[in-house]
Enzyme design. Structure first.
Site, short mmCIF file in Angstrom:
data_model
loop_
_atom_site.label_atom_id
_atom_site.label_comp_id
_atom_site.label_asym_id
_atom_site.label_seq_id
_atom_site.Cartn_x
_atom_site.Cartn_y
_atom_site.Cartn_z
N PRO A 360 0.79 -1.23 0.00
CA PRO A 360 0.00 0.00 0.00
C PRO A 360 0.82 1.28 0.00
O PRO A 360 0.25 2.37 0.10
CB PRO A 360 -0.79 -0.12 1.30
CG PRO A 360 0.17 -0.80 2.23
CD PRO A 360 0.94 -1.77 1.38
N LEU A 361 2.15 1.18 -0.10
CA LEU A 361 2.99 2.36 0.01
C LEU A 361 3.08 3.13 -1.30
O LEU A 361 2.93 2.55 -2.38
CB LEU A 361 4.40 1.96 0.45
CG LEU A 361 4.51 1.11 1.71
CD1 LEU A 361 5.97 0.86 2.04
CD2 LEU A 361 3.79 1.74 2.90
N CYS A 362 3.35 4.40 -1.19
CA CYS A 362 3.42 5.27 -2.37
C CYS A 362 4.82 5.25 -2.97
O CYS A 362 5.51 6.28 -3.06
CB CYS A 362 3.02 6.70 -1.99
SG CYS A 362 1.31 6.85 -1.46
N THR A 363 5.24 4.09 -3.39
CA THR A 363 6.52 3.92 -4.07
C THR A 363 6.46 2.67 -4.92
O THR A 363 5.93 1.64 -4.48
CB THR A 363 7.70 3.82 -3.07
OG1 THR A 363 8.87 3.42 -3.79
CG2 THR A 363 7.42 2.81 -1.98
N LEU A 401 5.98 5.69 6.13
CA LEU A 401 4.62 6.10 5.76
C LEU A 401 3.57 5.82 6.83
O LEU A 401 2.37 5.97 6.58
CB LEU A 401 4.20 5.48 4.42
CG LEU A 401 5.04 5.89 3.20
CD1 LEU A 401 4.37 5.43 1.92
CD2 LEU A 401 5.27 7.39 3.16
#
Length: 411
Positions: A360-363, A401
């Site tokens: 779910p991380l933005c990377t 995050l």
């Protein structure tokens, strides 16, 4: 009755029953219900016990087996391992507290690592833990702390050898290193150990980790014993312990074979009589972490969305890089390869597809499986990463995050 093994079968240690992975004698779906939420790590105590038994089978009986708890410091795991091995090796004051809470005698706990604080040293001395000295300066600080506490510190010298463990995943000795004392400086240091009121135990010589080649480990053992015998001539007393490190690797990726443990053990059986003749009464220790626990653990996350982007399937899960940095590829710092991954509740049979499991991380680095063949999965299914018992949760950026943490269970 066990069904067919999942993909990467040679690397996995878990059974499959009715198309569902079984961990600790329990179906994965049932285990997930009992844990209550995903993501989580599950460690199988039977697999841990089996691995120790395998080592006992092939290593000479004179070898003392130590658990390097940095590989997995979960208290329940450490408690279990303490009942199986001959000693525990630690690398911090926090690990020391966990180790001292087991049944292991404090004199069978050794503390290695550069940069030990004065508090670390004092606590170890007071507890009777053996300190592996990483430098001459640390030796002097230990002596001062011992006098302040009116306790004679138990010490060993960690030696930075003049050779490397060939083909190792991480080189811990040879060349300039922040670990240990360069071998050529050890004789002078041993002279100073004799001048100080230190209770000298022996040497810790660790040259590398994650090695799958028996020939490389055999060569390292031969060189380690020769170095220890050479340095022992300068010691203030006869060696009581000789920790020759570990370095035993496990297969993570397709194409990797298992370490030939039988060959490693056979070579040790040939070498030990000469070592024990040259160093009478010495206790030879092998320190293992990853090899003991990695294959006894899995990481489990749940699919929260099935997404298709320009023909490519993404299984978006509630876990990822922040819990399992190694499986993600270590922030892109290495050439990434897939750990063995399956859909844990759909392991065999049924429709299969090529898909990527992401977190779910933005990377874009948040990747648990990149274009792997797996059972076709949907929302609610469980993505399982094998070989996850070592350097998992505590070796990951859990605060990254600010997503929820992962649980750990021993079953």
């Amino acid at each position: 009755m066990n069904a067919a093994r999942p993909q990467h079968a040679p690397m996995t240690q878990f059974d499959v029953v009715d198309d569902c992975l079984q961990v600790g004698g329990m179906a994965l779906t049932r285990l997930a219900e009992r844990v209550g939420s995903t993501p989580f790590y599950a460690y199988d105590r039977a697999k841990l016990t089996e691995r120790v038994a395998l080592l006992r089978q092939y290593l000479p009986p004179e070898i003392h087996l130590h658990y390097a708890m940095k590989a997995n410091p979960m208290p329940a795991v450490v408690q279990h391992m303490a009942s199986l091995v001959n000693g525990i090796d630690i690398a911090s004051g926090g690990e020391q507290r966990v180790a001292l809470d087991t049944t292991m005698d404090s004199g069978l706990i050794s503390f290695a690592g550069p940069g030990k604080s004065d508090a670390d040293l004092s606590c170890a001395i007071a507890a009777g833990v053996v300190l592996n000295m990483e430098s001459e300066a640390e030796m002097e600080r230990i002596a001062v702390a011992g006098k302040r506490l009116a306790i004679r510190p138990k010490v060993a010298v960690r030696v930075n050898p003049d050779f490397e463990l060939k083909s190792s995943g991480m080189k811990m000795g040879g060349g300039p290193k922040q670990f240990g004392v360069d071998a050529e400086r050890v004789p002078a240091m041993l002279g100073r150990v004799g001048e100080l009121d230190l209770d000298f135990y022996g040497f810790h010589i660790y040259s590398g980790s994650q090695n799958l080649k028996a020939a490389s480990i055999q060569e390292a053992h031969e060189k380690t014993f020769a170095l220890a015998i050479r340095l022992a001539a300068h010691a203030p007393r006869a060696l009581r312990t000789l920790n020759i490190g570990g370095g035993f690797g496990i297969p993570y990726f397709p194409g990797e074979g298992r370490l030939d443990l039988e060959a490693v053990g056979a070579n040790l059986k040939l070498l030990l009589p000469g070592v024990l003749l040259a160093l009478p009464g010495v206790q030879v220790q092998i320190e293992l972490g990853r090899y003991l626990v990695a294959e006894a653990g899995i990481y489990v996350s749940r699919v929260i969305e099935r997404k298709v982007s320009r023909g490519q399937v993404y299984l978006v899960t509630d876990g990822g890089l922040h819990h399992h940095l190694a499986a993600s590829g270590n922030f892109g710092q290495v050439i990434r390869k897939n750990y063995p991954v399956v859909i844990g509740n759909r392991v065999t049979g049924g429709e299969r597809e090529i898909a990527s499991a992401v977190g779910p991380l933005c990377t874009p680095l948040d990747l648990l499986a990149d274009q792997m063949e797996m059972a076709k999965a949907d929302v609610g299914d469980l993505v399982v990463v094998f070989q996850s018992g070592a350097y998992g949760l505590t070796a990951s950026p859990v605060a990254f995050l600010s997503h929820p943490g992962a649980r750990e269970v021993l079953v």
